[in-house]
Design an enzyme around this catalytic site. Structure first.
Site, short mmCIF file in Angstrom:
data_model
loop_
_atom_site.label_atom_id
_atom_site.label_comp_id
_atom_site.label_asym_id
_atom_site.label_seq_id
_atom_site.Cartn_x
_atom_site.Cartn_y
_atom_site.Cartn_z
N GLY A 155 27.10 91.50 -57.13
CA GLY A 155 28.54 91.31 -57.27
C GLY A 155 28.90 90.79 -58.65
N ASP A 171 20.18 90.34 -51.56
CA ASP A 171 18.84 90.38 -52.16
C ASP A 171 17.78 90.49 -51.06
OD1 ASP A 171 20.09 89.95 -54.58
OD2 ASP A 171 19.75 87.78 -54.53
N LYS A 200 16.46 86.41 -54.76
CA LYS A 200 15.96 87.57 -55.51
C LYS A 200 14.44 87.48 -55.68
CE LYS A 200 19.51 87.79 -58.51
NZ LYS A 200 20.54 88.26 -57.57
N GLY A 230 29.41 88.50 -53.88
CA GLY A 230 29.72 87.07 -53.87
C GLY A 230 31.04 86.73 -54.54
N LYS A 255 19.58 97.10 -56.17
CA LYS A 255 20.57 96.13 -55.69
C LYS A 255 21.57 95.84 -56.82
CE LYS A 255 22.42 91.93 -54.71
NZ LYS A 255 22.64 90.69 -55.47
N1 LIG Z 1 15.05 80.91 -63.76
C1 LIG Z 1 16.21 81.60 -63.76
N2 LIG Z 1 16.38 82.65 -64.61
C2 LIG Z 1 17.52 83.35 -64.65
N3 LIG Z 1 18.60 83.09 -63.85
C3 LIG Z 1 18.51 82.07 -62.97
C4 LIG Z 1 17.32 81.28 -62.89
N4 LIG Z 1 17.50 80.35 -61.92
C5 LIG Z 1 18.73 80.53 -61.44
N5 LIG Z 1 19.37 81.56 -62.06
C6 LIG Z 1 20.75 81.98 -61.74
O1 LIG Z 1 20.76 83.12 -60.90
C7 LIG Z 1 21.97 83.82 -61.12
C8 LIG Z 1 21.93 85.23 -60.54
O2 LIG Z 1 22.12 85.19 -59.11
P1 LIG Z 1 23.57 85.40 -58.44
O3 LIG Z 1 23.40 85.27 -56.96
O4 LIG Z 1 24.54 84.51 -59.11
O5 LIG Z 1 23.98 86.90 -58.85
P2 LIG Z 1 23.82 88.27 -58.05
O6 LIG Z 1 22.83 88.11 -56.94
O7 LIG Z 1 23.52 89.30 -59.08
O8 LIG Z 1 25.25 88.57 -57.44
P3 LIG Z 1 25.67 88.57 -55.86
O9 LIG Z 1 25.07 87.32 -55.26
O10 LIG Z 1 27.14 88.57 -55.86
O11 LIG Z 1 25.10 89.82 -55.28
C9 LIG Z 1 22.11 83.77 -62.63
O12 LIG Z 1 23.44 83.95 -63.06
C10 LIG Z 1 21.56 82.38 -62.97
O13 LIG Z 1 22.61 81.44 -63.10
MG LIG Z 2 23.19 86.62 -55.33
#
Ligand SMILES: Nc1ncnc2c1ncn2[C@@H]1O[C@H](COP(=O)(O)OP(=O)(O)OP(=O)(O)O)[C@@H](O)[C@H]1O
Ligand SMILES: [Mg+2]
Length: 300
Positions: A38, A198, A257, A81, A35
């Site tokens: 974004g 996710d 996730k 996102g 995955k």
């Molecule tokens: N315990 C944790 N450890 C690490 N990151 C965390 C935690 N809890 C929350 N986060 C947040 O989760 C974010 C990652 O998820 P996010 O949905 O923002 O990104 P993505 O899924 O990679 O991108 P997209 O949603 O666009 O596909 C991190 O940037 C962080 O701020």
């Molecule tokens: Mg995300």
């Protein structure tokens, strides 16, 4: 008298390839779901974000095509996102989130679908196909492979995965092609929904009985202390992760996730991984070295 530098260089390259051999053999023929977040795609810290984005994408494409070339069967699922947010801002709409999920009215659904299917998906497919005719872009609407349903009336057209029919994905990977999936699904009446990428990646990994599920995101892994980058867990279990969610240490975009990782490893997926997609060759490091980067989730 030393060996000519060119020879040294070739020898070093050969040594690296030999080191990768056991990993290539272990994963050859296996499906892996990657995955691509974004946020990993939109390396926003750079002074020239567009250039940084295309370089990050080209590097990701190299890794995926290399994996595919050595017989691993990657399936790419992508988010978007930040890219949806950017177009909404240009159109003067304010994004709204609940529990990390985007509240999606009919207009937002149109925007999300256009950005995910029409832009992000195409960009990834194009980057992969620089290497040859290897990638096929699709959304969950294609071949009706993701059946979706409304998740919560308060969220609008946000979908949950009802079922996945992996037939079309198997057909593609069996032909040596790399499916690239935008996470829009439809219900049986033809209504489309935006599904968290996710969630789809987790469900797809389970349906395909994938070897691994890998999340490329914008943090170095799952943290045991919410705002302490040094607290990244290199290895964790579903039980430990459930505790972190209950304690509120895992929040926002990390929640879907973690849920997807739990679902996958409690199903037939051997391991799930959360890593920083902005570091060069993050995917290859995960597959071709012993101690991969980021967090690995495995049943105890
Ligand atoms: N315990 C944790 N450890 C690490 N990151 C965390 C935690 N809890 C929350 N986060 C947040 O989760 C974010 C990652 O998820 P996010 O949905 O923002 O990104 P993505 O899924 O990679 O991108 P997209 O949603 O666009 O596909 C991190 O940037 C962080 O701020
Ligand atoms: Mg995300």
């Amino acid at each position: 008298m030393g060996t000519p530098p060119a020879y040294d260089d070739a020898e070093a390259k050969a040594a690296i390839l030999i080191e990768a051999l056991p990993f290539i053999r272990r994963f050859a023929g296996r499906i892996v779901v990657v995955k691509y977040g974004g946020n990993a795609l939109a390396s926003s810290s750079d002074t020239d974000p567009e250039k940084a984005e295309s370089e990050a994408l080209a590097s990701f494409a190299n890794d995926i095509v290399l994996m595919s070339s050595v017989g691993i069967r990657p399936v790419v699922v992508h988010g978007g996102g930040p890219q949806i947010g950017a177009l909404m801002a240009r159109l003067g709409k304010t994004p709204e989130f609940r529990d990390g999920l985007r509240v999606t009215d009919a207009e937002t659904l149109d925007i999300a679908r256009m950005v995910l299917v029409g832009k992000v998906n195409r960009d990834i497919v194009a980057a992969l196909n620089v290497h040859g005719p290897v990638a096929v872009g699709m959304s969950g609407e294609d071949g009706a492979f993701i059946t979706a349903a409304e998740r919560d009336p308060r969220l609008g057209f946000v979908g949950d995965v009802v079922s996945i029919d992996p037939t079309i994905i198997y057909r593609l990977v069996d032909e040596g092609l790399i499916p690239v999936v935008a996470t829009i699904g439809a219900d049986r009446a033809g209504q489309s929904y935006n599904i968290n990428a996710d969630t789809v990646a987790g469900a797809l990994a389970e349906a395909l009985e994938a070897e691994k599920l890998v999340f490329l995101t914008d943090v170095t892994g799952i943290r045991a202390v919410r705002d302490d980058p040094d607290s990244v867990l290199s290895r964790t279990t579903p039980a430990e992760l459930e505790q972190l969610v209950a304690d509120g240490v895992v929040d926002g975009g990390m929640i879907p996730k973690v849920e997807a990782c739990l679902r996958a490893v409690r199903g037939s997926v051997t391991s799930a991984h959360v890593l920083d997609g902005r570091i060069p060759h993050a995917v290859l490091l995960e597959f071709l070295t012993e101690a991969g980067p980021g967090t690995m989730i495995e049943e105890a």
